[in-house]
Write a protein that holds these residues in place. Structure first.
Motif, PDB file in Angstrom:
ATOM      1  N   TYR A  45       7.655  36.389  71.377  1.00  0.00           N
ATOM      2  CA  TYR A  45       6.646  36.570  70.342  1.00  0.00           C
ATOM      3  C   TYR A  45       5.657  35.407  70.305  1.00  0.00           C
ATOM      4  N   TRP A  46       4.489  35.718  69.783  1.00  0.00           N
ATOM      5  CA  TRP A  46       3.551  34.676  69.373  1.00  0.00           C
ATOM      6  C   TRP A  46       3.198  34.918  67.910  1.00  0.00           C
ATOM      7  N   TYR A  47       3.430  33.875  67.099  1.00  0.00           N
ATOM      8  CA  TYR A  47       3.090  33.924  65.686  1.00  0.00           C
ATOM      9  C   TYR A  47       2.001  32.904  65.395  1.00  0.00           C
ATOM     10  N   GLN A 103       2.278  35.009  60.747  1.00  0.00           N
ATOM     11  CA  GLN A 103       1.583  36.251  61.076  1.00  0.00           C
ATOM     12  C   GLN A 103       1.929  36.594  62.526  1.00  0.00           C
ATOM     13  N   LEU A 104       2.532  37.735  62.720  1.00  0.00           N
ATOM     14  CA  LEU A 104       2.846  38.147  64.090  1.00  0.00           C
ATOM     15  C   LEU A 104       1.559  38.518  64.801  1.00  0.00           C
ATOM     16  N   SER A 131      -8.276  28.386  64.463  1.00  0.00           N
ATOM     17  CA  SER A 131      -7.583  27.106  64.255  1.00  0.00           C
ATOM     18  C   SER A 131      -6.348  27.343  63.392  1.00  0.00           C
ATOM     19  N   ALA A 132      -5.208  26.985  63.917  1.00  0.00           N
ATOM     20  CA  ALA A 132      -3.933  27.250  63.231  1.00  0.00           C
ATOM     21  C   ALA A 132      -2.814  26.681  64.098  1.00  0.00           C
ATOM     22  N   ILE A 133      -1.586  26.898  63.648  1.00  0.00           N
ATOM     23  CA  ILE A 133      -0.427  26.563  64.480  1.00  0.00           C
ATOM     24  C   ILE A 133       0.091  27.860  65.088  1.00  0.00           C
ATOM     25  N   TYR A 134       0.347  27.822  66.365  1.00  0.00           N
ATOM     26  CA  TYR A 134       0.833  28.998  67.083  1.00  0.00           C
ATOM     27  C   TYR A 134       2.273  28.746  67.536  1.00  0.00           C
ATOM     28  N   PHE A 135       3.155  29.626  67.102  1.00  0.00           N
ATOM     29  CA  PHE A 135       4.569  29.493  67.443  1.00  0.00           C
ATOM     30  C   PHE A 135       4.964  30.516  68.496  1.00  0.00           C
TER      31      PHE A 135
END
Lengths: 115, 112
Positions: free
Chosen positions: B33-35, B44-45, B84-88
């Motif tokens: 996954y990428w969130y 957010q998925l 712009s955000a953090i991507y998990f």
């Protein structure tokens, strides 16, 4: 699509009190739910696996007597932070998979602040 | 145990492509996954890929999976300041109760 609802979204409590966080699957049954914790600027760390009708499985280093998990029904799991301290302040998030081979859906998270 | 690793920071100019990389160790991973997480918000998925696929495209997002090397990447085309955000990066396997394991997150900075 499937939705997981988490309540409350924010809570502030006094040190020494207990706080209950609810995680509900709204349109599907979840025999398993997962609880995560996220410290500021860090990743989500799995705390425990909540199993409907049986005891939760805790990850290493997580105090089961402090973080009580109850999975009383197929749509509800609760996490109770007992005797909360400021260091318990964090973002707690739950997730529930529909099945074994499907994606997991996440709740919106609960920001706990202990003062 | 299972582990997911990703770089911590990435900075790009608006309009350029962003590529966020991730490696994982669980060979039984079924879903990857990428969130996206914006400040103060939940997860957010963005997209996910089955382990039997090697590519998935969804509008500006392209996911590439190299299962042999256990390497996953997320490419964002025409990156915008709103990206712009953090991507998990996260993986879910067939062991340990099918739990999802997350990487540390990559903070994406988009410069105007």
């Amino acid at each position: 699509g499937a939705v997981v609802s988490q309540h409350p979204s924010r809570v502030i409590c006094k040190s020494g009190t207990s706080v209950k966080i609810e995680c509900r699957s709204l349109d599907f049954q979840a025999t398993t739910m997962f609880w995560y914790r996220q410290f500021p600027k860090q990743s989500l760390m799995l705390m425990a696996t909540s199993n409907e009708g049986s005891k939760a499985t805790y990850e290493q280093g997580v105090e089961k007597d402090k973080f009580l998990i109850n999975h009383a029904s197929l749509t509800l799991s609760t996490l109770t932070v007992t005797s909360a301290h400021p260091e318990d302040s964090s973002f707690y998030i739950c997730s529930a998979p529909i099945g074994k081979n499907t994606e997991a859906f996440f709740g919106q998270g609960t920001r706990l602040t202990v003062v | 145990g299972e582990d997911v690793e990703q770089s911590l920071f990435l900075s790009v100019r608006e309009g350029d492509s962003s590529v966020i990389n991730c490696t994982y160790t669980d060979s039984s991973s079924t879903y990857l996954y990428w969130y996206k997480q914006e400040p103060g918000a939940g997860l957010q998925l963005l997209t996910y890929i089955f382990s039997n696929m090697d590519m998935k495209q969804d509008q500006r997002l392209t996911v590439l999976l190299n299962k042999k090397d256990k390497h996953l990447s997320l490419r964002i085309a025409d990156t915008q300041t709103g990206d712009s955000a953090i991507y998990f990066c996260a993986e879910r396997g067939n062991t340990g109760g099918f739990k999802t394991i997350f990487g540390a997150g990559t903070r994406l900075f988009v410069k105007a």
